[in-house]
Design a protein around this motif. Structure first.
Motif, mmCIF file in Angstrom:
data_model
loop_
_atom_site.group_PDB
_atom_site.id
_atom_site.type_symbol
_atom_site.label_atom_id
_atom_site.label_comp_id
_atom_site.label_asym_id
_atom_site.label_seq_id
_atom_site.Cartn_x
_atom_site.Cartn_y
_atom_site.Cartn_z
ATOM 1 N N LEU A 131 -0.810 4.223 7.565
ATOM 2 C CA LEU A 131 -1.340 2.867 7.692
ATOM 3 C C LEU A 131 -1.562 2.508 9.153
ATOM 4 C CD1 LEU A 131 -2.171 0.295 6.239
ATOM 5 C CD2 LEU A 131 0.217 -0.460 6.318
ATOM 6 N N ARG B 293 -8.213 -1.546 -2.531
ATOM 7 C CA ARG B 293 -7.692 -1.579 -3.895
ATOM 8 C C ARG B 293 -6.531 -2.556 -4.020
ATOM 9 N NH1 ARG B 293 -3.816 0.289 -7.067
ATOM 10 N NH2 ARG B 293 -2.663 1.161 -5.306
ATOM 11 N N CYS B 294 -5.671 -2.610 -3.010
ATOM 12 C CA CYS B 294 -4.472 -3.451 -3.089
ATOM 13 C C CYS B 294 -4.747 -4.923 -2.803
ATOM 14 C CB CYS B 294 -3.414 -2.942 -2.110
ATOM 15 S SG CYS B 294 -2.729 -1.320 -2.519
ATOM 16 N N ALA C 154 -12.387 -2.566 3.810
ATOM 17 C CA ALA C 154 -11.032 -2.749 4.327
ATOM 18 C C ALA C 154 -10.963 -3.872 5.346
ATOM 19 C CB ALA C 154 -10.528 -1.440 4.930
ATOM 20 N N GLY D 192 -7.000 5.592 3.382
ATOM 21 C CA GLY D 192 -6.293 4.359 3.725
ATOM 22 C C GLY D 192 -7.153 3.124 3.537
ATOM 23 N N GLY E 183 0.416 4.033 -2.814
ATOM 24 C CA GLY E 183 -0.839 4.770 -2.815
ATOM 25 C C GLY E 183 -1.027 5.665 -1.606
ATOM 26 N N LEU E 184 -0.288 5.392 -0.524
ATOM 27 C CA LEU E 184 -0.420 6.192 0.698
ATOM 28 C C LEU E 184 0.603 7.314 0.778
ATOM 29 C CD1 LEU E 184 -1.024 3.375 3.363
ATOM 30 C CD2 LEU E 184 -2.713 4.920 2.352
ATOM 31 N N GLU F 227 -7.421 2.391 -0.089
ATOM 32 C CA GLU F 227 -6.179 1.848 -0.636
ATOM 33 C C GLU F 227 -5.995 0.379 -0.247
ATOM 34 O OE1 GLU F 227 -2.724 1.883 -2.878
ATOM 35 O OE2 GLU F 227 -4.387 3.289 -2.774
ATOM 36 N N ILE F 228 -6.365 0.020 0.985
ATOM 37 C CA ILE F 228 -6.293 -1.383 1.403
ATOM 38 C C ILE F 228 -7.203 -2.236 0.527
ATOM 39 C CG2 ILE F 228 -6.907 -2.972 3.275
ATOM 40 C CD1 ILE F 228 -5.950 -0.812 5.239
ATOM 41 N N CYS G 153 0.803 -1.234 0.000
ATOM 42 C CA CYS G 153 0.000 0.000 0.000
ATOM 43 C C CYS G 153 0.828 1.273 0.000
ATOM 44 C CB CYS G 153 -0.930 0.013 1.226
ATOM 45 S SG CYS G 153 -2.061 -1.389 1.330
ATOM 46 N N GLU G 154 2.134 1.163 0.150
ATOM 47 C CA GLU G 154 2.964 2.350 0.367
ATOM 48 C C GLU G 154 2.859 3.354 -0.765
ATOM 49 O OE1 GLU G 154 7.436 3.424 2.002
ATOM 50 O OE2 GLU G 154 7.018 1.434 1.155
#
Length: 386
Positions: free
Chosen positions: A104, A144-145, A339, A138, A87-88, A141-142, A84-85
């Motif tokens: 995160l 999505r990943c 998430a 966040g 995207g964050l 993003e979680i 996730c890095e």
């Protein structure tokens, strides 16, 4: 001659307005005297914030408390961070951005503790409105990943693998999952009326999910209004429509008792809320007139179907955001549920290779250890049933 009162008002009014403007501008300056409050500055975040102090200490000397804090080991956290890095991470414009690692950590602590965003703000020395944005971004993003790897990849071989697991663990043949809905309680959304009001007397959105034999979610539908029934949500959902169309690549019906056994289709296990179809198995209606065979069938079906309830229970016990009404907008609440579903599967899948005594997130229950998949083999000897 003009009235003296009118002359006085005309004389003092401009001066009064000037004084009022000065006072108002001073009040505005007082309200805006901080670009960032001192307690939320980057220096204080480094000196007093949880990320660079408490969390670092737990990571070094007390992994057990670290797992209790984030619901995962430091190793698993770092693996998640590597995913996730990108995207964050934010670009540097005027000030240095909050690091992706801290972002995160904020998200995971919010989900794991169930604390308010204000409490998280003070713990990490980050402004409340920034924490709100971090949590929404966040969670998204979680999702999505992890969504492509955490959930089931639909194909015939994977369905057969799920069915074999249910046969081995819960002694129910040709079962590809258990399905049910969970009401996720919300603070009443603005101007929503009774749209999200459910039969339990709370406002909620519905998480409709299927689970495999190991308490992992395979298919999810998130965001339906709490006033709707599980069966109605399934019928109109993308999952239900794809089952109805036959586009989920289900295996062909197969024999359940050797070459001479009956040939049955692959099915989901649901409760009375779901309609009986060629892909959905539900119990016989509750009645005192059920014979022994039907009662045994209901027992076996409920035993396999309770897996989804256990999955909901594990998730709610670990991610304590579900222990209270979620105070967020409906779109943000949906991201939170997405998430937690991804994290639930992600952690269980990574801990599956560990012995039961070393699993931090989920463990084998005493009942499973003692009974295993053989608990129903001696059901004929349990006593008379009328």
């Amino acid at each position: 001659m003009e009235d003296s009162t009118a002359q006085t008002e005309r004389y003092f009014a401009p001066q009064f307005m000037c004084i009022y403007d000065v006072l108002e501008s001073e009040n505005d300056r007082d309200r805006r005297r901080f670009w960032v409050r001192p307690i939320f500055s980057a220096e204080m975040r480094f000196l007093q914030g949880a990320s660079d102090n408490l969390i670092s200490e737990m990571e070094l000397v007390d992994n057990e408390k670290y797992v209790n804090y984030f619901r995962m080991t430091p190793k698993l956290f770092n693996q998640l961070l590597s995913l996730c890095e990108a995207g964050l991470t934010k670009q540097t414009v005027v000030r240095d951005p909050i690091p992706a690692k801290t972002r995160l950590q904020v998200v995971l602590l919010y989900l794991a503790s169930g604390d308010s965003m204000t409490s998280i703000s003070y713990a990490f020395r980050i402004r409340h409105n920034t924490v709100t944005k971090i949590i929404a971004e966040g969670c998204n993003e979680i999702w999505r990943c992890l969504k492509d790897s955490a959930f089931l990849t639909v194909n015939t071989n994977n369905w057969k693998s799920l069915a074999n697991s249910f046969q081995e663990k819960w002694n129910f043949p040709n079962c590809i999952g258990a399905i049910d809905g969970k009401n996720v309680v919300l603070q009443a959304p603005v101007n929503s009326g009774s749209t999200f009001y459910n039969y339990k007397g709370t406002h909620s959105l519905v998480l409709l999910a299927c689970s495999d034999a190991h308490y992992r979610f395979t298919l999810v539908d998130i965001g339906a209004e709490g006033r709707r029934s599980d069966g109605g949500i399934f019928r109109t959902s993308n999952i239900g429509q794809r089952f109805e169309e036959g586009s989920l690549q289900l295996p062909l019906p197969r024999s359940i008792g050797g070459n001479d056994g009956p040939i049955l289709p692959f099915v989901l296990l649901g409760d009375e809320a779901f309609a009986l179809t060629k892909y959905m198995m539900r119990p016989y209606p509750r009645s005192s007139a059920l014979n022994r065979t039907k009662k045994i069938f209901n027992y076996r079906l409920s035993r396999g179907g309770r897996v989804i309830q256990s999955a909901f229970g594990i998730m709610a016990a670990k991610w304590r955001i579900y222990r209270r009404p979620i105070i967020a907008s409906v779109p943000t609440a949906i991201k939170i549920v997405q998430a937690t579903c991804c994290l639930h599967n992600y952690i269980i899948s990574h801990e599956a290779v560990l012995p039961a005594t070393q699993r931090f997130y989920s463990t084998v229950t005493t009942e499973e250890r003692s009974a295993g998949c053989y608990a129903l083999l001696d059901i004929d000897n349990t006593g008379s049933v009328s």
